[in-house]
Structures are given as structure tokens and as C-alpha cells.
Design a protein around this motif. Structure first.
Motif, PDB file in Angstrom:
ATOM      1  N   UNK A 124       0.839  -1.205   0.000  1.00 46.40           N
ATOM      2  CA  UNK A 124       0.000   0.000   0.000  1.00 46.40           C
ATOM      3  C   UNK A 124       0.876   1.257   0.000  1.00 46.40           C
ATOM      4  N   UNK A 125       1.978   1.217   0.745  1.00 49.94           N
ATOM      5  CA  UNK A 125       2.927   2.331   0.759  1.00 49.94           C
ATOM      6  C   UNK A 125       3.462   2.587  -0.649  1.00 49.94           C
ATOM      7  N   UNK A 126       3.902   1.532  -1.339  1.00 46.47           N
ATOM      8  CA  UNK A 126       4.431   1.686  -2.699  1.00 46.47           C
ATOM      9  C   UNK A 126       3.394   2.303  -3.628  1.00 46.47           C
ATOM     10  N   UNK A 127       2.154   1.857  -3.495  1.00 46.99           N
ATOM     11  CA  UNK A 127       1.084   2.347  -4.375  1.00 46.99           C
ATOM     12  C   UNK A 127       0.699   3.788  -4.082  1.00 46.99           C
ATOM     13  N   UNK A 128       1.077   4.289  -2.890  1.00 44.89           N
ATOM     14  CA  UNK A 128       0.742   5.671  -2.516  1.00 44.89           C
ATOM     15  C   UNK A 128       1.785   6.674  -3.007  1.00 44.89           C
ATOM     16  N   UNK A 129       2.931   6.179  -3.477  1.00 44.45           N
ATOM     17  CA  UNK A 129       4.022   7.079  -3.857  1.00 44.45           C
ATOM     18  C   UNK A 129       3.798   7.698  -5.234  1.00 44.45           C
ATOM     19  N   UNK A 152      18.874  13.222 -14.187  1.00 44.92           N
ATOM     20  CA  UNK A 152      17.420  13.237 -14.366  1.00 44.92           C
ATOM     21  C   UNK A 152      16.680  12.200 -13.547  1.00 44.92           C
ATOM     22  N   UNK A 153      17.419  11.371 -12.779  1.00 42.96           N
ATOM     23  CA  UNK A 153      16.780  10.335 -11.963  1.00 42.96           C
ATOM     24  C   UNK A 153      16.017  10.962 -10.796  1.00 42.96           C
ATOM     25  N   UNK A 154      14.788  10.479 -10.563  1.00 40.22           N
ATOM     26  CA  UNK A 154      14.013  10.894  -9.388  1.00 40.22           C
ATOM     27  C   UNK A 154      14.003   9.733  -8.398  1.00 40.22           C
ATOM     28  N   UNK A 212       4.968   8.974  -8.996  1.00 37.60           N
ATOM     29  CA  UNK A 212       5.818   8.309  -9.987  1.00 37.60           C
ATOM     30  C   UNK A 212       7.278   8.713  -9.785  1.00 37.60           C
ATOM     31  N   UNK A 213       8.178   7.738  -9.852  1.00 38.28           N
ATOM     32  CA  UNK A 213       9.611   8.018  -9.689  1.00 38.28           C
ATOM     33  C   UNK A 213      10.407   6.930 -10.394  1.00 38.28           C
ATOM     34  N   UNK A 214      11.723   7.115 -10.442  1.00 37.75           N
ATOM     35  CA  UNK A 214      12.596   6.129 -11.098  1.00 37.75           C
ATOM     36  C   UNK A 214      13.142   5.096 -10.126  1.00 37.75           C
ATOM     37  N   UNK A 215      13.398   5.537  -8.887  1.00 38.71           N
ATOM     38  CA  UNK A 215      14.021   4.669  -7.880  1.00 38.71           C
ATOM     39  C   UNK A 215      13.317   4.856  -6.542  1.00 38.71           C
ATOM     40  N   UNK A 216      13.041   3.742  -5.853  1.00 40.56           N
ATOM     41  CA  UNK A 216      12.574   3.782  -4.462  1.00 40.56           C
ATOM     42  C   UNK A 216      13.654   3.106  -3.623  1.00 40.56           C
ATOM     43  N   UNK A 217      14.106   3.790  -2.574  1.00 41.09           N
ATOM     44  CA  UNK A 217      15.129   3.223  -1.684  1.00 41.09           C
ATOM     45  C   UNK A 217      14.564   3.072  -0.279  1.00 41.09           C
ATOM     46  N   UNK A 218      14.959   2.007   0.408  1.00 44.95           N
ATOM     47  CA  UNK A 218      14.517   1.801   1.793  1.00 44.95           C
ATOM     48  C   UNK A 218      15.594   1.053   2.563  1.00 44.95           C
ATOM     49  N   UNK A 222       5.135  -1.666  -6.274  1.00 40.06           N
ATOM     50  CA  UNK A 222       5.722  -0.680  -7.193  1.00 40.06           C
ATOM     51  C   UNK A 222       5.561  -1.118  -8.650  1.00 40.06           C
ATOM     52  N   UNK A 223       5.468  -0.144  -9.582  1.00 43.20           N
ATOM     53  CA  UNK A 223       5.414  -0.507 -11.006  1.00 43.20           C
ATOM     54  C   UNK A 223       6.716  -1.195 -11.427  1.00 43.20           C
ATOM     55  N   UNK A 224       6.630  -2.038 -12.440  1.00 41.68           N
ATOM     56  CA  UNK A 224       7.794  -2.827 -12.851  1.00 41.68           C
ATOM     57  C   UNK A 224       8.930  -1.963 -13.396  1.00 41.68           C
ATOM     58  N   UNK A 225       8.598  -0.778 -13.902  1.00 38.38           N
ATOM     59  CA  UNK A 225       9.642   0.094 -14.467  1.00 38.38           C
ATOM     60  C   UNK A 225      10.403   0.871 -13.385  1.00 38.38           C
ATOM     61  N   UNK A 226       9.937   0.810 -12.137  1.00 38.86           N
ATOM     62  CA  UNK A 226      10.614   1.493 -11.030  1.00 38.86           C
ATOM     63  C   UNK A 226      11.669   0.570 -10.438  1.00 38.86           C
ATOM     64  N   UNK A 227      12.881   1.107 -10.220  1.00 35.81           N
ATOM     65  CA  UNK A 227      13.941   0.302  -9.597  1.00 35.81           C
ATOM     66  C   UNK A 227      13.830   0.428  -8.088  1.00 35.81           C
ATOM     67  N   UNK A 228      13.977  -0.705  -7.382  1.00 35.88           N
ATOM     68  CA  UNK A 228      13.916  -0.700  -5.920  1.00 35.88           C
ATOM     69  C   UNK A 228      15.287  -1.057  -5.350  1.00 35.88           C
TER      70      UNK A 228
END
Length: 298
Positions: free
Chosen positions: A155-160, A274-276, A162-168, A183-189
Motif C-alpha cells: 500500500x505504501x508503494x502504491x501511494x508514492x 534526471x533520476x528521481x 511516480x519516480x525512477x528509484x525507491x530506496x529503503x 511498485x510498477x515494474x519500471x521502477x527500480x527498488x
């Protein structure tokens, strides 16, 4: 249970980010609730629903003496009006420990066990014995990681945005597994392992998440800074400086360690222009009191 806590996303402005043409945002899950913050709330949320559905009136879980999970669970019990039990890695309770003192104030019953018994926390026979001893209790694993916990992190991922990278930060792997799920498949985790020799977590994450077969995630195992609960002067200095510059409190065990890793990667040119990046602040700020209590920080 009324459990709809939200948190903002804060954009960071810094000369390094401008020079590298990187956008860095922080998901401020530390602001979800003053005491049940970050991934501990995300993991508890759907477990509390499951506890209700199963007709249980108490919650039993496991943790060390300075555990964020014990702290958050005790708070949830007080807030929502149910009895909590903490099986504490002992063998004795230090009554002056700020985490345990707080948990007790919230009404949590603390049950210290020796380290040999504590190692049985995943053993089915031991869990059955605990269930017989506490028949009204919903038993939650150490750190709160299970299938229901993943729903909260998904649910946290779905609330974010759009971005290129999610870090945790990554301890048990539950938060990263849930983010992979949502997270969407095009997002790098990127998970930053906070403990030494954490490669084994890669398989754990694949067991937790069906989507972990995808190639869009990575566990970084070289930024543990000495191991779990350990940190260098450089890391603590980074946390203090970052906190002052951006008004975001950090501790050096989880989110501070993760952000320091991301910052070093930005300095090294790891991310394309340009990475978010959205870095998830997973809370755990109560741990600062424990570090002060142990004389590890001022």
C-alpha cells in the motif's frame, strides 16, 4: 479500527543534487504517528485487521530490548485498547531501558527469555506452546514481517508519486518485499541492508514476494557500516548535518544508514542525470533514546 494514517513526501534541495541533476524526495513515514511510525505501522495495520477477524483480543510478539517493533506494538495496544505481550530477548529486563520502560507504561506485559529460548521464535512447537499459554493472543513474528505486513508495505508503494528509484533500509526484508509487490515494474527498488552478511535476505525476499522474480530490485550489502546497530562517526555526522539542513530527524540504525548510502551513490555518479529517487523514511526515531541511554551518542 481507525487506522488511516498518512504521511507527506518532502523534496530535498542541495547543491550536490543540482550538480548531478538528481531529484531526491523523502517519504516521511516518520510522521505517520508520534509513536507508531514508519514501516512498523505499515506492518501492523493489516495484522491488526487480521487479529480482529480471528476474534483475538491480545497480541503477542518478539523483540530485543531496544526494538522499534516492541515500542510500536505497545503503543498500538494502548491506542486501540487491546492487551499486548512482548517476548523480550533477555534473560533479564533492565527497568531503566527507555524502550522497555515506555512499553510497560503502555500496558505491555514483558516476558524476558534467555537467548536459547529466543532462538525458538520461529519454531512451530514453541509457537504452539505460546498459543496454548496465551489462547486469546494473535502471534506476530519478530519485526512484524509476515504476509499481512507485506500488504501494508505494498500500500505504501502504491501511494508514492511516480519516480525512477525507491530506496529503503532493509532489516528483515519485509518492507522491501512489500515495496516490490506494490511498485510498477519500471521502477527500480534499492534495499540498503543494515546488517552484515545480509546476502541471505535475497532468498528471504523472494520467498516473501512473488514479484521478486522480477529484475527491478537490488539489495545493497556493502553499506552496513560495521553491522546491525553499529555506525561510524561519519555516518552519525551525516545524520546530524542532514537533520539540521532539511529538518528531517534521522537515526543511524535504519533510515540514516540508508540515506547515507544513497548520498554516497549520488556522489559517485551511480544514478543517471534526471533520476528521481524517493527514499522511504521508515521511522524508528525512538531508537535515539536507546543510543543515548547506552552512551553511543550525546
Amino acid at each position: 479500527m481507525n487506522s488511516s494514517f498518512e504521511s507527506p513526501v518532502q523534496t530535498i534541495h542541495h547543491p550536490l543534487l543540482a550538480a548531478r541533476k538528481i531529484q531526491l524526495s523523502i517519504k516521511r513515514d516518520d510522521l505517520i504517528h508520534p509513536q507508531i511510525s514508519g514501516n512498523k505501522w505499515r506492518k501492523l495495520k493489516f495484522n491488526l485487521d487480521a487479529m480482529q477477524q480471528q476474534g483475538k483480543s491480545e497480541l503477542l510478539t518478539f523483540g530485543g530490548a531496544f526494538s522499534n517493533h516492541i515500542h510500536a506494538t505497545a503503543t498500538a495496544g494502548k491506542l486501540f485498547g487491546f492487551k499486548t505481550h512482548g517476548i523480550i530477548r533477555g534473560p533479564e529486563l533492565d527497568e531503566a531501558n527507555p524502550t522497555l520502560h515506555y512499553a510497560k507504561q503502555c500496558g505491555m506485559s514483558l516476558h524476558p527469555v534467555n537467548r536459547i529460548t529466543y532462538r525458538l521464535r520461529h519454531d512451530q512447537a514453541y509457537l504452539a506452546q505460546l498459543q496454548a499459554q496465551f489462547p486469546n493472543a494473535y502471534i506476530l513474528p519478530e519485526g512484524g514481517t509476515n504476509a499481512a505486513a507485506l500488504l501494508g508495505c505494498k500500500e505504501l508503494a502504491q501511494s508514492l508519486p511516480s519516480c525512477d528509484v525507491i530506496a529503503c533500509p532493509t532489516g528483515s526484508g519485509g518492507t522491501l518485499a512489500g515495496l516490490i509487490e506494490g511498485a510498477p515494474q519500471h521502477t527500480k527498488l534499492l534495499g540498503v541492508a543494515v546488517l552484515k552478511q545480509a546476502d541471505y535476505l535475497i532468498e528471504e525476499i523472494k520467498l516473501l514476494s512473488n514479484k521478486a522474480k522480477q529484475q527491478n530490485w537490488q539489495l545493497l550489502c556493502d553499506f552496513h557500516d560495521g553491522g546491525y546497530g553499529k555506525f561510524s562517526d561519519d555516518l552519525w555526522q551525516f545524520c546530524q548535518t542532514f537533520s539540521k539542513q532539511h529538518a528531517i530527524p534521522l537515526e543511524p540504525i535504519y533510515s540514516g544508514k540508508m540515506l547515507y548510502a544513497v548520498w554516497q551513490l549520488i556522489e559517485q555518479g551511480y544514478f543517471a542525470e534526471g533520476t528521481h529517487i524517493i527514499a522511504v523514511h521508515t521511522g524508528g526515531l525512538q531508537g535515539l533514546d536507546g543510543l543515548k541511554y547506552r552512551g553511543l551518542i550525546d
